[in-house]
Design an enzyme around this catalytic site. Structure first.
Site, PDB file in Angstrom:
ATOM      1  N   LYS A 210      -0.648   0.582  -2.151  1.00 36.66           N
ATOM      2  CA  LYS A 210      -2.032   0.526  -2.620  1.00 36.66           C
ATOM      3  C   LYS A 210      -2.873   1.362  -1.675  1.00 36.66           C
ATOM      4  O   LYS A 210      -2.899   1.121  -0.465  1.00 36.66           O
ATOM      5  CB  LYS A 210      -2.508  -0.925  -2.640  1.00 36.66           C
ATOM      6  CG  LYS A 210      -3.908  -1.101  -3.188  1.00 36.66           C
ATOM      7  CD  LYS A 210      -4.216  -2.589  -3.295  1.00 36.66           C
ATOM      8  CE  LYS A 210      -5.627  -2.853  -3.757  1.00 36.66           C
ATOM      9  NZ  LYS A 210      -5.896  -4.298  -3.821  1.00 36.66           N
ATOM     10  N   LYS A 263      -0.886   1.822  -6.865  1.00 36.65           N
ATOM     11  CA  LYS A 263      -2.286   1.717  -7.277  1.00 36.65           C
ATOM     12  C   LYS A 263      -3.130   2.607  -6.393  1.00 36.65           C
ATOM     13  O   LYS A 263      -2.969   2.528  -5.166  1.00 36.65           O
ATOM     14  CB  LYS A 263      -2.723   0.249  -7.141  1.00 36.65           C
ATOM     15  CG  LYS A 263      -4.160  -0.014  -7.569  1.00 36.65           C
ATOM     16  CD  LYS A 263      -4.516  -1.499  -7.435  1.00 36.65           C
ATOM     17  CE  LYS A 263      -5.938  -1.746  -7.910  1.00 36.65           C
ATOM     18  NZ  LYS A 263      -6.343  -3.146  -7.814  1.00 36.65           N
TER      19      LYS A 263
HETATM   20 ZN   LIG Z   1      -7.711  -7.901  -1.450  1.00 34.50          ZN
END
Ligand SMILES: [Zn+2]
Length: 342
Positions: A210, A263
């Site tokens: 992420k 992501k």
């Molecule tokens: Zn978070």
């Protein structure tokens, strides 16, 4: 029709194109369908849901047209709509009644996500309920973990909280828990906590990679989880790094992750491809994030893009890069368009 073949000039031109003519497969819709490499279907999509306290709430999110925050009582209807569209999985985010420094409501038995998981499972037992496991929506400072005095997100102290959250979600009926905080050791800590409470079959879909991205802006309105100060660069990844993504994913696999997620999606399709090649044995998800959604909606709203064509192209591109699943706010529209096309 003009007979293009019947000229001397065409002889010379034919020599350029030669025997290899890839256009032969593109001539008709049926030929194109026959050789299509990447498929897109509603059961590839995971539909995110933002659940809020209250009754009868459907609150539109201004920066994400078409997306609403829903109260728990709205979820049975939502589950029915998703089933009719062929969408079989959701990802739950909760906006709690109250926030505090420790994010206490994150693992409350009657917390908003726990209630939501129960309501969805009651309404639609076959729906795959996935829950986001992090602290940022529940802490008053909006950070993804417990904080040191200087504001640094504490790592090991946060792990215990993540385990408690995951167990509370599993107890409420979640099939899959998805830790999103990029805290070192989160997958192992959650696996141990789940197994310790007998939740051997609850899967972990790790947000393994992420990035600290600018494309989460609208989400922070939706989830009401913007950090009160600072940013998330001390735990989320630097957008410039790809080799580090392989390291992050390898660590999560070692710790027992059942699936991996990247992501955001669009700026990171090389990372999706990299993970799909390095870890072909695990399901791979990509999160088509709020900012990516908002850009398409804004352009389409102005008449600058054909929304349907653009969305299906984006989702196909994410799948083509190697993602098995796509978490996307376009899920319902895309499923509808795919039904119409079928
Ligand atoms: Zn978070």
């Amino acid at each position: 029709m003009t007979d293009y073949a019947d000229t001397d000039r065409s002889e010379a031109l034919r020599a350029h194109a030669g025997a290899q003519r890839p256009r032969r497969w593109r001539r008709t819709p049926a030929l194109r369908d026959l050789v299509r490499e990447t498929t897109l279907a509603p059961d590839d999509f995971v539909h995110p849901l933002f659940v809020v306290p209250g009754v009868g709430v459907r609150a539109p999110i201004v920066s994400m047209p078409g997306v609403e925050q829903l109260s728990v009582d709205q979820l049975a209807g939502e589950a029915g709509e998703l089933a009719a569209l062929g969408i079989r999985a959701v990802l739950l985010f909760g906006i709690p009644e109250s926030k505090d420094a420790h994010g206490t409501e994150s693992h409350a038995e009657d917390g908003v996500v726990q209630q939501a998981a129960r309501a969805l499972k009651d309404a639609s037992p076959e729906l795959v309920v996935t829950t986001d496991v992090c602290l940022c929506e529940y802490t008053d400072h909006g950070h993804c973990g417990l904080l040191a005095e200087d504001g640094y997100v504490l790592n090991d102290e946060t792990l215990e909280m993540l385990g408690r959250i995951a167990v509370s979600h599993a107890e409420a009926g979640a099939d899959v828990v998805a830790p999103s905080g990029m805290i070192d050791g989160m997958v192992g800590a959650i696996r141990a906590a789940l197994d310790g409470e007998g939740h051997l079959d609850t899967a972990i879909l790790s947000y393994a990679v992420k990035y600290a991205s600018a494309f989460y802006g609208p989400f922070r309105e939706a989830a009401e989880g913007a950090p009160a100060f600072g940013d998330r660069r001390s735990h989320q990844m630097d957008p410039a790094n790809a080799r580090e993504a392989l390291r992050e994913a390898a660590l999560d696999v070692e710790q027992g992750a059942d699936g991996l997620m990247v992501k955001p999606a669009l700026g990171y399709l090389d990372v999706v491809r990299g993970l799909s090649e390095r870890f072909p044995e695990l399901p791979l998800a990509a999160y088509n994030v709020s900012g990516e959604y908002a850009m398409v909606k804004a352009a389409a709203g102005n008449g600058w893009l054909d929304e349907r064509a653009a969305v299906l192209e984006i989702l196909t591109g994410i799948r083509r890069s190697g993602a098995d699943l796509v978490v996307t706010y376009h899920a319902k529209d895309a499923a509808r368009w795919l039904q119409e096309r079928a």
